[in-house]
Design an enzyme around this catalytic site. Structure first.
Site, PDB file in Angstrom:
ATOM      1  N   LYS A  13       0.830  -1.213   0.000  1.00  0.00           N
ATOM      2  CA  LYS A  13       0.000   0.000   0.000  1.00  0.00           C
ATOM      3  C   LYS A  13       0.865   1.264   0.000  1.00  0.00           C
ATOM      4  O   LYS A  13       0.591   2.192  -0.736  1.00  0.00           O
ATOM      5  CB  LYS A  13      -0.919   0.047   1.247  1.00  0.00           C
ATOM      6  CG  LYS A  13      -1.897  -1.106   1.354  1.00  0.00           C
ATOM      7  CD  LYS A  13      -2.867  -0.914   2.516  1.00  0.00           C
ATOM      8  CE  LYS A  13      -2.212  -0.914   3.895  1.00  0.00           C
ATOM      9  NZ  LYS A  13      -1.634  -2.218   4.293  1.00  0.00           N
ATOM     10  N   ARG A  88      -9.419   1.151   9.060  1.00  0.00           N
ATOM     11  CA  ARG A  88      -9.010  -0.202   9.407  1.00  0.00           C
ATOM     12  C   ARG A  88     -10.089  -0.935  10.194  1.00  0.00           C
ATOM     13  O   ARG A  88      -9.874  -2.073  10.593  1.00  0.00           O
ATOM     14  CB  ARG A  88      -7.752  -0.143  10.249  1.00  0.00           C
ATOM     15  CG  ARG A  88      -6.474  -0.543   9.488  1.00  0.00           C
ATOM     16  CD  ARG A  88      -5.365  -0.427  10.481  1.00  0.00           C
ATOM     17  NE  ARG A  88      -4.146  -1.086  10.175  1.00  0.00           N
ATOM     18  CZ  ARG A  88      -3.095  -0.517   9.608  1.00  0.00           C
ATOM     19  NH1 ARG A  88      -3.163   0.703   9.167  1.00  0.00           N
ATOM     20  NH2 ARG A  88      -1.976  -1.199   9.474  1.00  0.00           N
ATOM     21  N   ARG A 127      12.013  -5.872   4.836  1.00  0.00           N
ATOM     22  CA  ARG A 127      11.927  -4.529   4.263  1.00  0.00           C
ATOM     23  C   ARG A 127      12.584  -3.467   5.141  1.00  0.00           C
ATOM     24  O   ARG A 127      12.682  -3.611   6.354  1.00  0.00           O
ATOM     25  CB  ARG A 127      10.488  -4.168   3.919  1.00  0.00           C
ATOM     26  CG  ARG A 127       9.595  -3.972   5.093  1.00  0.00           C
ATOM     27  CD  ARG A 127       8.167  -3.722   4.621  1.00  0.00           C
ATOM     28  NE  ARG A 127       7.292  -3.480   5.742  1.00  0.00           N
ATOM     29  CZ  ARG A 127       5.999  -3.222   5.636  1.00  0.00           C
ATOM     30  NH1 ARG A 127       5.426  -3.190   4.444  1.00  0.00           N
ATOM     31  NH2 ARG A 127       5.274  -2.997   6.698  1.00  0.00           N
ATOM     32  N   ARG A 161      11.357  -1.056  10.526  1.00  0.00           N
ATOM     33  CA  ARG A 161      10.278  -0.768  11.467  1.00  0.00           C
ATOM     34  C   ARG A 161      10.294  -1.755  12.624  1.00  0.00           C
ATOM     35  O   ARG A 161      10.465  -2.961  12.418  1.00  0.00           O
ATOM     36  CB  ARG A 161       8.928  -0.875  10.751  1.00  0.00           C
ATOM     37  CG  ARG A 161       8.641   0.332   9.906  1.00  0.00           C
ATOM     38  CD  ARG A 161       7.416   0.140   9.082  1.00  0.00           C
ATOM     39  NE  ARG A 161       6.283  -0.371   9.860  1.00  0.00           N
ATOM     40  CZ  ARG A 161       5.050  -0.426   9.387  1.00  0.00           C
ATOM     41  NH1 ARG A 161       4.798  -0.006   8.164  1.00  0.00           N
ATOM     42  NH2 ARG A 161       4.087  -0.897  10.125  1.00  0.00           N
ATOM     43  N   ARG A 172      -0.355  -8.469  13.480  1.00  0.00           N
ATOM     44  CA  ARG A 172      -0.937  -7.464  12.576  1.00  0.00           C
ATOM     45  C   ARG A 172      -1.837  -8.125  11.538  1.00  0.00           C
ATOM     46  O   ARG A 172      -2.877  -7.586  11.172  1.00  0.00           O
ATOM     47  CB  ARG A 172       0.185  -6.656  11.922  1.00  0.00           C
ATOM     48  CG  ARG A 172       0.862  -5.730  12.939  1.00  0.00           C
ATOM     49  CD  ARG A 172       2.201  -5.194  12.457  1.00  0.00           C
ATOM     50  NE  ARG A 172       2.083  -4.412  11.262  1.00  0.00           N
ATOM     51  CZ  ARG A 172       3.070  -4.236  10.385  1.00  0.00           C
ATOM     52  NH1 ARG A 172       4.254  -4.812  10.587  1.00  0.00           N
ATOM     53  NH2 ARG A 172       2.884  -3.506   9.328  1.00  0.00           N
TER      54      ARG A 172
HETATM   55  P1  AMP Z   1       0.896   0.628   9.159  1.00  0.00           P
HETATM   56  O1  AMP Z   1       2.141   1.395   8.900  1.00  0.00           O
HETATM   57  O2  AMP Z   1      -0.274   1.144   8.330  1.00  0.00           O
HETATM   58  O3  AMP Z   1       1.076  -0.857   9.029  1.00  0.00           O
HETATM   59  O4  AMP Z   1       0.482   0.932  10.679  1.00  0.00           O
HETATM   60  C1  AMP Z   1       1.339   0.589  11.765  1.00  0.00           C
HETATM   61  C2  AMP Z   1       0.553   0.474  13.048  1.00  0.00           C
HETATM   62  O5  AMP Z   1      -0.073   1.725  13.349  1.00  0.00           O
HETATM   63  C3  AMP Z   1      -0.595  -0.525  13.020  1.00  0.00           C
HETATM   64  O6  AMP Z   1      -0.152  -1.847  13.278  1.00  0.00           O
HETATM   65  C4  AMP Z   1      -1.486   0.026  14.139  1.00  0.00           C
HETATM   66  O7  AMP Z   1      -0.966  -0.260  15.421  1.00  0.00           O
HETATM   67  C5  AMP Z   1      -1.359   1.528  13.920  1.00  0.00           C
HETATM   68  N1  AMP Z   1      -2.376   2.039  12.962  1.00  0.00           N
HETATM   69  C6  AMP Z   1      -2.149   2.640  11.751  1.00  0.00           C
HETATM   70  N2  AMP Z   1      -3.299   3.001  11.167  1.00  0.00           N
HETATM   71  C7  AMP Z   1      -4.287   2.639  12.006  1.00  0.00           C
HETATM   72  C8  AMP Z   1      -5.709   2.732  11.960  1.00  0.00           C
HETATM   73  N3  AMP Z   1      -6.356   3.287  10.900  1.00  0.00           N
HETATM   74  N4  AMP Z   1      -6.408   2.234  13.011  1.00  0.00           N
HETATM   75  C9  AMP Z   1      -5.787   1.688  14.079  1.00  0.00           C
HETATM   76  N5  AMP Z   1      -4.469   1.556  14.189  1.00  0.00           N
HETATM   77  C10 AMP Z   1      -3.702   2.024  13.162  1.00  0.00           C
END
Ligand code: AMP
Length: 222
Positions: A13, A88, A127, A161, A172
C-alpha cells in the site's frame, strides 16, 4: 480524486500510495507514518500509542478518526487524497463517510491489493526504508542500486520498522482479518471496491491501478 488502498500489512500500500501521490498530485495520508512521526517527536499521543503499535494491535478508533479529520482539513492544493492504512475498522469507515459528506467530498475508489499471505512474512521481515526520504527497499528483492546509498536522495541511513518482526507481523495479520477485512463488503455494497493482484511486481501493480483509474475516468457510452 479520492482513493483508499486496502490490504494486509506488506501488500504494498505504501509503495503504491507514494506513486499515486507523484503521478496524480494526490496527498498520501498514511496513518502508520503519522503515528510513527508522533512517536519520534516524543508527543503525548506518540507515547500513548507506542505499546499498542509494538504489539501489532490497532490504535483506538477515536484517536485515528481525530487524526485523519485533521489531515483532511489540511489538504491544501492537493488534487485529492490516497488513504493508506485508514480506515481499518468498520466504525472508522463509517466515520470517514460522515466526515467526507460534511465537507462535500466523496470517495472515487477503494482499491484492494490482494496477496498470498504465506509470502507476506518473508516480504515484510526483509523490508527497510531510507530514513531521509522514506523510499522502500528489501534485503533480498530490492536493494539500493549502490550499496548503502538511497537511489532517490543518496542518504546513507536506513531504518527497519520495530513492528516488522515476524511475531508482530502475525499479530498485525490477525488484526487485519478480525477488524479490517469486514470493511470490504461495506465498500463492495457501495460499488466502490476494485481489486488488483499485489503478488505481481510493484511496476505491474502500478500499471493495474492506473488501468483501473483510466477505465473509470473514460466517458461511459450507452
Ligand atoms: P501501518 O504502517 O499502516 O502498518 O500501521 C502501523 C501500526 O499503526 C498498526 O499496526 C497500528 O498499530 C497503527 N495504525 C495505523 N493506522 C491505524 C488505523 N487506521 N487504526 C488503528 N491503528 C492504526
Amino acid at each position: 480524486m479520492n482513493l483508499i488502498l486496502l490490504g494486509p500489512p506488506g501488500a504494498g500500500k505504501g509503495t503504491q500510495a507514494k506513486r499515486l501521490e507523484d503521478r496524480h498530485g494526490l496527498e498520501q495520508l498514511a496513518t502508520g507514518d503519522m503515528l510513527r512521526a508522533e512517536r519520534e517527536s516524543g508527543s503525548e499521543l506518540g507515547r500513548r500509542v507506542q505499546a499498542v503499535m509494538d504489539a501489532g494491535r490497532l490504535v483506538s478508533d477515536e484517536i485515528m478518526i481525530a487524526l485523519i479529520a485533521q489531515r483532511i482539513d489540511r489538504l491544501g492544493d492537493a488534487k485529492g487524497f490516497v488513504l493508506d492504512g485508514f480506515p481499518r475498522t468498520v466504525p472508522q469507515a463509517e466515520a470517514l463517510d460522515a466526515m467526507l459528506a460534511q465537507r462535500g467530498l466523496k470517495l472515487d475508489f477503494v482499491i484492494e491489493i490482494t496477496v498470498d499471505e504465506a509470502a507476506l512474512i518473508d516480504r515484510i521481515s526483509g523490508r527497510f526504508t531510507c530514513s531521509s526520504c522514506g523510499a522502500s527497499y528489501h534485503e533480498r528483492y530490492n536493494r539500493p542500486k549502490v550499496e548503502g546509498a538511497c537511489d532517490f536522495c543518496g542518504a546513507a541511513q536506513f531504518v527497519h520498522r520495530a513492528d516488522d518482526r515476524p511475531e508482530t507481523v502475525r499479530a498485525r495479520l490477525a488484526a487485519y482479518h478480525a477488524q479490517t477485512a469486514p470493511i470490504l463488503p461495506y465498500y463492495r455494497a457501495r460499488g466502490l471496491l476494485r481489486a488488483v493482484d499485489g503478488m505481481a511486481a510493484p511496476d505491474q501493480v502500478t500499471r493495474a491501478i492506473e488501468a483501473l483509474l483510466a477505465q473509470s475516468a473514460a466517458p461511459s457510452h450507452g
